[in-house]
Design a protein around this motif. Structure first.
Motif, PDB file in Angstrom:
ATOM      1  N   ILE A   1       0.943  -1.487   0.107  1.00  0.00           N
ATOM      2  CA  ILE A   1      -0.170  -0.110  -0.076  1.00  0.00           C
ATOM      3  C   ILE A   1       0.834   1.216  -0.083  1.00  0.00           C
ATOM      4  O   ILE A   1       1.803   1.414   0.858  1.00  0.00           O
ATOM      5  CB  ILE A   1      -0.955   0.050   1.029  1.00  0.00           C
ATOM      6  CG1 ILE A   1      -1.963  -1.384   1.069  1.00  0.00           C
ATOM      7  CG2 ILE A   1      -1.697   1.375   1.345  1.00  0.00           C
ATOM      8  CD1 ILE A   1      -2.531  -1.356   2.592  1.00  0.00           C
TER       9      ILE A   1
ATOM     10  N   ARG B   1      -0.083   5.205   0.528  1.00  0.00           N
ATOM     11  CA  ARG B   1      -0.995   6.381   0.728  1.00  0.00           C
ATOM     12  C   ARG B   1      -0.543   7.673   0.565  1.00  0.00           C
ATOM     13  O   ARG B   1       0.510   7.906   0.913  1.00  0.00           O
ATOM     14  CB  ARG B   1      -1.574   6.235   2.050  1.00  0.00           C
ATOM     15  CG  ARG B   1      -2.572   7.192   2.519  1.00  0.00           C
ATOM     16  CD  ARG B   1      -3.391   6.954   3.615  1.00  0.00           C
ATOM     17  NE  ARG B   1      -2.614   6.240   4.792  1.00  0.00           N
ATOM     18  CZ  ARG B   1      -3.207   6.163   5.945  1.00  0.00           C
ATOM     19  NH1 ARG B   1      -4.349   6.252   6.311  1.00  0.00           N
ATOM     20  NH2 ARG B   1      -2.274   5.585   6.877  1.00  0.00           N
TER      21      ARG B   1
ATOM     22  N   HIS C   1      -1.443  11.551   1.093  1.00  0.00           N
ATOM     23  CA  HIS C   1      -2.258  12.268   1.977  1.00  0.00           C
ATOM     24  C   HIS C   1      -1.388  13.358   2.720  1.00  0.00           C
ATOM     25  O   HIS C   1      -0.191  13.560   2.633  1.00  0.00           O
ATOM     26  CB  HIS C   1      -2.940  11.762   2.811  1.00  0.00           C
ATOM     27  CG  HIS C   1      -2.136  10.923   3.743  1.00  0.00           C
ATOM     28  ND1 HIS C   1      -1.795  11.119   5.245  1.00  0.00           N
ATOM     29  CD2 HIS C   1      -1.285   9.878   3.655  1.00  0.00           C
ATOM     30  CE1 HIS C   1      -1.046  10.359   5.772  1.00  0.00           C
ATOM     31  NE2 HIS C   1      -0.482   9.713   4.860  1.00  0.00           N
TER      32      HIS C   1
ATOM     33  N   ASP D   1      -5.753   9.483   9.553  1.00  0.00           N
ATOM     34  CA  ASP D   1      -6.965   8.723   9.761  1.00  0.00           C
ATOM     35  C   ASP D   1      -8.161   9.480   9.538  1.00  0.00           C
ATOM     36  O   ASP D   1      -8.726  10.142  10.518  1.00  0.00           O
ATOM     37  CB  ASP D   1      -6.972   7.721  11.014  1.00  0.00           C
ATOM     38  CG  ASP D   1      -5.615   7.045  11.156  1.00  0.00           C
ATOM     39  OD1 ASP D   1      -5.490   6.165  10.224  1.00  0.00           O
ATOM     40  OD2 ASP D   1      -5.033   7.004  11.968  1.00  0.00           O
TER      41      ASP D   1
ATOM     42  N   HIS E   1     -11.006   6.544   4.413  1.00  0.00           N
ATOM     43  CA  HIS E   1      -9.935   5.739   3.949  1.00  0.00           C
ATOM     44  C   HIS E   1     -10.085   4.158   3.821  1.00  0.00           C
ATOM     45  O   HIS E   1      -9.625   3.780   2.723  1.00  0.00           O
ATOM     46  CB  HIS E   1      -8.892   5.967   5.164  1.00  0.00           C
ATOM     47  CG  HIS E   1      -7.986   7.083   5.223  1.00  0.00           C
ATOM     48  ND1 HIS E   1      -8.608   8.229   4.285  1.00  0.00           N
ATOM     49  CD2 HIS E   1      -7.297   7.677   5.906  1.00  0.00           C
ATOM     50  CE1 HIS E   1      -7.843   9.136   4.469  1.00  0.00           C
ATOM     51  NE2 HIS E   1      -6.972   8.978   5.154  1.00  0.00           N
TER      52      HIS E   1
ATOM     53  N   LEU F   1      -9.344   2.261   0.539  1.00  0.00           N
ATOM     54  CA  LEU F   1      -8.471   1.115   0.300  1.00  0.00           C
ATOM     55  C   LEU F   1      -9.099   0.026  -0.213  1.00  0.00           C
ATOM     56  O   LEU F   1      -8.682  -0.807  -1.143  1.00  0.00           O
ATOM     57  CB  LEU F   1      -8.044   0.780   1.561  1.00  0.00           C
ATOM     58  CG  LEU F   1      -6.758  -0.084   1.688  1.00  0.00           C
ATOM     59  CD1 LEU F   1      -5.674   0.150   0.641  1.00  0.00           C
ATOM     60  CD2 LEU F   1      -6.344  -0.693   3.218  1.00  0.00           C
TER      61      LEU F   1
ATOM     62  N   ALA G   1      -7.596  11.373   1.112  1.00  0.00           N
ATOM     63  CA  ALA G   1      -6.439  10.355   0.785  1.00  0.00           C
ATOM     64  C   ALA G   1      -6.322   9.611  -0.735  1.00  0.00           C
ATOM     65  O   ALA G   1      -7.440   9.306  -0.985  1.00  0.00           O
ATOM     66  CB  ALA G   1      -6.033   9.648   1.838  1.00  0.00           C
TER      67      ALA G   1
ATOM     68  N   MET H   1      -5.411   6.137  -2.273  1.00  0.00           N
ATOM     69  CA  MET H   1      -4.653   4.826  -1.805  1.00  0.00           C
ATOM     70  C   MET H   1      -4.221   4.329  -3.302  1.00  0.00           C
ATOM     71  O   MET H   1      -5.102   4.124  -4.240  1.00  0.00           O
ATOM     72  CB  MET H   1      -5.750   3.953  -1.116  1.00  0.00           C
ATOM     73  CG  MET H   1      -6.215   4.555  -0.113  1.00  0.00           C
ATOM     74  SD  MET H   1      -5.235   4.838   1.379  1.00  0.00           S
ATOM     75  CE  MET H   1      -6.071   4.891   2.680  1.00  0.00           C
TER      76      MET H   1
ATOM     77  N   ASP I   1       4.241   4.308   2.385  1.00  0.00           N
ATOM     78  CA  ASP I   1       3.416   3.376   3.092  1.00  0.00           C
ATOM     79  C   ASP I   1       3.199   3.805   4.638  1.00  0.00           C
ATOM     80  O   ASP I   1       3.607   4.946   4.979  1.00  0.00           O
ATOM     81  CB  ASP I   1       4.239   1.898   3.285  1.00  0.00           C
ATOM     82  CG  ASP I   1       5.588   1.853   4.065  1.00  0.00           C
ATOM     83  OD1 ASP I   1       5.989   2.692   4.659  1.00  0.00           O
ATOM     84  OD2 ASP I   1       6.279   0.899   3.628  1.00  0.00           O
TER      85      ASP I   1
END
Length: 167
Positions: free
Chosen positions: A17, A19, A21, A27, A31, A35, A49, A51, A98
């Motif tokens: 992954i 991300r 952002h 968080d 999210h 994902l 964000a 993903m 990540d």
């Protein structure tokens, strides 16, 4: 319109992954759904964000971020996919990587919304290379394994273009 900054990282993203952002918004709502969607479409976004789910996580991927001060055209012909998103960056600090600190942290021009263009290529080549080389690689351990797999670091590439969103 000019290129302000470019950064590159070559790493193995944990859990496949990446991300993208604002560094202060780790968080936020949406999210998990983004994902889940990225597992289906390789790239997806929430309101906070983007993903990316990489094709594999044993060969290191190449991640490049290019920051521009105005909208810019991107080359779509040499990439397998180009996706465009808009994200808020209230702290003017980008994190692209990540969840364990691998990747790129970059100061942006100013706080606000940014266009984020995600491009990738080499996913199939990386998977095919890994499938072909894994029988020999699996016999190795530690630095020998890392050195062997690093021959193919960067076959799977991701390129991010960012610029302030037009207001």
């Amino acid at each position: 319109m000019s290129l302000i900054d470019t950064r590159e990282a070559v790493f193995s993203p944990s859990y496949k992954i990446i991300r993208i952002h604002d560094y202060t918004l780790p968080d936020q709502p949406g999210h998990p759904e983004a994902l889940d969607a990225a597992y289906q479409d390789q790239v997806a976004a929430s309101d906070f964000a983007v993903m990316v789910v990489c094709a594999q996580d044993l060969l290191k991927v190449r991640l490049t971020v290019a920051l521009h001060d105005a909208p810019t055209e991107v080359d779509t012909t040499s990439w397998d996919s180009t996706r465009r998103f808009a994200l808020p960056f209230p702290s003017a600090r980008l994190h692209a990587g990540d969840g364990f600190g691998e990747g790129i942290v970059m100061d942006l021009l100013d706080e606000g919304d940014y266009a984020v263009i995600v491009q990738y290529r080499g996913r199939d080549t990386a998977k095919e290379t890994l499938a072909r080389e894994w029988p020999q690689a699996s016999e190795l351990a530690g630095d020998d394994l890392s050195d062997y797999l690093n021959q193919w670091a960067g076959l799977e590439e991701y390129f991010l273009t960012l610029y302030p969103a037009e207001r």
